[in-house]
Design a protein around this motif. Structure first.
Motif, short mmCIF file in Angstrom:
data_model
loop_
_atom_site.label_atom_id
_atom_site.label_comp_id
_atom_site.label_asym_id
_atom_site.label_seq_id
_atom_site.Cartn_x
_atom_site.Cartn_y
_atom_site.Cartn_z
N HIS A 158 0.82 -1.22 0.00
CA HIS A 158 0.00 0.00 0.00
C HIS A 158 0.85 1.27 0.00
O HIS A 158 0.30 2.37 0.10
CB HIS A 158 -0.92 0.01 1.23
N ASP A 159 2.17 1.13 -0.11
CA ASP A 159 3.07 2.28 0.01
C ASP A 159 3.85 2.52 -1.28
O ASP A 159 4.31 1.57 -1.92
CB ASP A 159 4.09 2.06 1.14
N VAL A 160 4.01 3.78 -1.63
CA VAL A 160 4.88 4.19 -2.73
C VAL A 160 5.57 5.49 -2.33
O VAL A 160 5.18 6.15 -1.36
CB VAL A 160 4.11 4.40 -4.06
N TYR A 161 6.61 5.83 -3.09
CA TYR A 161 7.27 7.13 -2.95
C TYR A 161 7.11 7.89 -4.26
O TYR A 161 7.12 7.30 -5.34
CB TYR A 161 8.77 6.96 -2.70
N VAL A 162 7.01 9.22 -4.17
CA VAL A 162 7.02 10.06 -5.36
C VAL A 162 8.00 11.20 -5.11
O VAL A 162 8.03 11.79 -4.03
CB VAL A 162 5.60 10.61 -5.70
N LEU A 200 3.91 7.98 0.21
CA LEU A 200 2.46 7.96 0.09
C LEU A 200 1.96 6.61 0.56
O LEU A 200 2.54 5.58 0.23
CB LEU A 200 2.01 8.20 -1.35
N SER A 201 0.86 6.61 1.31
CA SER A 201 0.26 5.36 1.79
C SER A 201 -1.24 5.40 1.55
O SER A 201 -1.88 6.42 1.83
CB SER A 201 0.54 5.16 3.28
N ILE A 202 -1.79 4.30 1.03
CA ILE A 202 -3.23 4.18 0.87
C ILE A 202 -3.79 3.65 2.19
O ILE A 202 -3.48 2.53 2.61
CB ILE A 202 -3.59 3.24 -0.29
#
Length: 364
Positions: A149-153, A162-164
């Protein structure tokens, strides 16, 4: 939505659109003036012929799926045939595969007050989330985070997590990019523990943990140019030994102190333009530019190749790119992608060429 995003959104809606500071100008790849002396016979070669592709890749492979960001479209192909199977009008700024294989896409449509994060699951269902308020005219790289559920931008000098969470996106405290003004600032590697490998401001590599702490791994006499992940706690990186433009050396190294290479590969007289890794190997898009006279660009023999090297340091195969696909410097802004099954090359006009990753047999 966290406090930072809420306050920025309120300010933007109350004051109306404001002119955002522009990011540091980057010279387009393949552009520029002046010349640099090549080590090959024949004298001077224009520096644009010695450029490397250091932007975040516009193509990626996972299994039998190839994904491509082309203009305002996200295109999905069957990697076995390079036939397009799906097109999504998502205006992708960048994309990545998440930890569970889902496809994440980050978009900042023209005129929007905030970004949009999309997630496409295994059944190709599209989920849409309001993203953070970032610079709409900035550059972004999307990277997988620690969980599914996690990504970086990336945003200018920041790397924003970023986390959903419960059907919406939360952006955490930004991490500082260690080399935000470097030409290869987009050469970032996300590791399974949520840490990020990046070029360091001085030299060598820097590993940034999710809590923002960083550890530097200097290199004696080497400046990494391309940086891509390898298996275990290792990375592939390229280097121009003594010649800033002529990136002819490739290294496989464990991230440790001292940072010593397990394997060193010299691809000269070719130079590495773009580098990718996957499936226990690295794929280099490389070019050999040989002057045949003294009239400048008219007297150049330009030959392109894709070179695949296993993590044992041995070359698996190389494929010469047909001149019809790569006339002149047509691939100076090209991208290559590799996984355990396929190798795919993208040209500036989004055309594709592919091979079997194990044998080098062309994909029909």
């Amino acid at each position: 939505m966290n406090r930072r995003t809420f306050l920025l959104a309120v300010g933007a809606s109350a004051c109306g659109p404001t002119k955002q500071p522009r990011p540091p100008k980057r010279t387009p790849l393949g552009a520029g003036s002046g010349s640099a002396r090549s080590t090959e016979p024949g004298g001077l070669i224009d520096t644009q012929l010695l450029a490397s592709q250091w932007r975040a890749s516009a193509i990626a492979l996972r299994g039998d799926m190839l994904v491509q960001a082309a203009g305002g479209e996200l295109r999905i192909y069957d990697a076995r045939t390079l036939k397009r199977t799906e097109t999504r009008d998502l205006a992708p700024r960048h994309f990545c595969f998440g930890r569970d294989g889902s496809l994440f896409v980050y978009s900042y449509p023209s005129g929007a007050l905030q970004g949009t994060l999309y997630r496409i699951g295994p059944s190709h269902n599209l989920e849409t989330y309001g993203g953070p308020v970032l610079r709409p005219d900035g550059y972004s790289v999307l990277l997988p985070g620690r969980t599914a559920h996690d990504v970086y931008v990336t945003e200018m000098a920041n790397i924003v997590p970023l986390s959903i969470v419960d059907g919406h996106v939360e952006d955490g405290p930004p991490l500082r990019h260690p080399a935000p003004n470097a030409q290869n600032r987009d050469q970032l590697v996300a590791r399974p523990d949520g840490s990020i490998v990046a070029p360091d401001r001085e030299d060598g590599l820097r590993v940034i943990t999710p809590d923002g702490k960083g550890t530097s791994y200097p290199m004696k006499g080497r400046e990494p140019r391309h940086i891509v992940g390898a298996s275990g706690d290792r990375v592939w990186y390229s280097h121009a030994p003594g010649k800033h433009f002529e990136v002819t050396s490739l290294y496989l190294a464990k991230i440790a102190t001292p940072l010593e290479a397990e394997h060193t590969i010299d691809v000269s007289p070719h130079r590495i333009i773009h580098l990718a890794a996957g499936g226990g190997a690295a794929a280099a898009l490389a070019v050999h530019v040989r002057p045949t006279g003294d009239r400048g660009p008219e007297d150049l023999d330009i030959r392109w190749a894709v070179i695949v090297i296993g993590e044992d340091g041995a070359e698996r195969w190389r494929a010469e790119i047909p001149a019809a696909f790569a006339p002149g410097m047509a691939l100076i802004t090209g991208f290559v992608a590799i996984d355990d099954k396929h190798v795919v090359l993208e040209r500036h006009d989004h055309s594709l060429l592919g091979w079997d990753a194990a044998t080098g047999r062309p994909i029909a």
